[in-house]
Design a protein around this motif. Sequence first.
Motif, short mmCIF file in Angstrom:
data_model
loop_
_atom_site.label_atom_id
_atom_site.label_comp_id
_atom_site.label_asym_id
_atom_site.label_seq_id
_atom_site.Cartn_x
_atom_site.Cartn_y
_atom_site.Cartn_z
N ALA A 140 42.24 35.74 -92.03
CA ALA A 140 41.04 36.39 -91.50
C ALA A 140 39.79 35.77 -92.12
N LEU A 141 38.71 35.77 -91.34
CA LEU A 141 37.44 35.25 -91.83
C LEU A 141 36.96 36.06 -93.03
N PRO A 142 36.43 35.41 -94.05
CA PRO A 142 35.88 36.16 -95.19
C PRO A 142 34.64 36.93 -94.76
N THR A 143 34.32 37.98 -95.49
CA THR A 143 33.14 38.77 -95.19
C THR A 143 32.36 39.02 -96.46
N ARG A 144 31.04 38.96 -96.36
CA ARG A 144 30.19 39.24 -97.51
C ARG A 144 29.68 40.68 -97.48
N GLY A 153 42.57 46.36 -84.18
CA GLY A 153 41.78 47.16 -83.25
C GLY A 153 41.57 46.49 -81.91
N VAL A 154 41.44 45.16 -81.90
CA VAL A 154 41.08 44.43 -80.68
C VAL A 154 41.79 43.08 -80.67
N PRO A 161 35.05 47.34 -94.05
CA PRO A 161 36.48 47.39 -94.36
C PRO A 161 37.33 46.63 -93.36
N ARG A 162 36.74 46.08 -92.29
CA ARG A 162 37.51 45.42 -91.24
C ARG A 162 37.23 43.94 -91.22
N ARG A 163 38.26 43.15 -90.90
CA ARG A 163 38.15 41.70 -90.92
C ARG A 163 38.64 41.14 -89.58
N ASP A 175 39.97 28.73 -74.40
CA ASP A 175 39.63 28.01 -75.63
C ASP A 175 39.33 28.93 -76.81
N THR A 176 39.40 30.24 -76.63
CA THR A 176 39.01 31.17 -77.69
C THR A 176 39.98 32.34 -77.76
N ALA A 177 40.40 32.69 -78.97
CA ALA A 177 41.21 33.89 -79.19
C ALA A 177 40.62 34.67 -80.37
N PHE A 178 40.67 35.99 -80.27
CA PHE A 178 40.02 36.87 -81.24
C PHE A 178 40.97 38.02 -81.56
N VAL A 179 41.22 38.24 -82.83
CA VAL A 179 41.95 39.42 -83.31
C VAL A 179 40.99 40.13 -84.25
N GLY A 180 40.51 41.29 -83.83
CA GLY A 180 39.41 41.91 -84.54
C GLY A 180 39.71 43.27 -85.13
#
Length: 248
Positions: free
Chosen positions: A90-94, A128-129, A98-100, A55-60
Amino acid sequence: MSYHALARPSQATIAATGIAPAWRMMTPEPKEVAVSVAGGAIAITIDLGAVVQFDTAFVGFTNANPATPLQLSFGIAGAWEVAEGVGKVALPTRAKAPRRHYLWQLGEPVLARYVGIAGNVPAGFQIGVVAAAQSFRPQWGPEFGHGRGIIDTGSATRRPDGGFGIVKGVRAATWQWTLGDLNDEEREELFALIFDRGETETLIAIEGGSIDPPYGESVHWSLLTRVEPYERNDPGMTRWALRIQDWA
């Protein structure tokens, strides 16, 4: 924010076109990146080894432009299904990181052996992942007192002249929380996950009360650093305090 999910990354094999070397996306170290040198179409296939719940996938740890979408698909050989009808960015970051990260969470677990990730990316695009997993999601969120902290791997030493000798490092997040009111099944499922991961195997910890966390800072590629024994006060109340620290 409420506690949402913990996921055990798959012990899977990976193949890829358009981005290499593929094996770097399966190591826990996010600084070992696969690169799409020329850009264009990429396709990544994760083989979970058997038909399992997913149920979960992650590209990091990508250097994605905020407008670069990737699409998730999954299924059994010969029967693929596309998730998220349109590509997800990609998810926004506050933070000034440098990585999303990209994250997909399905509303309900599905049976799948293969997980596919595809898209058109710019030259020099890095990942990276990559991970796929079945998450643990308790019915109730954490008790009051949960929150994030910061780890700085550098050091600052006071000099005799009053200044500081600074050795630059990197910063990573920590997160700690206490789960309450776990039922017997949830307690046993969580114990199995923690026993499998210990304090030296990576897990994905996801904050937030919805399927889509609002920011990349809510998704932790992490190691457990505190696992207190769970407390059973009465038949209807269990408390379990945990802490993680992020890879950086």
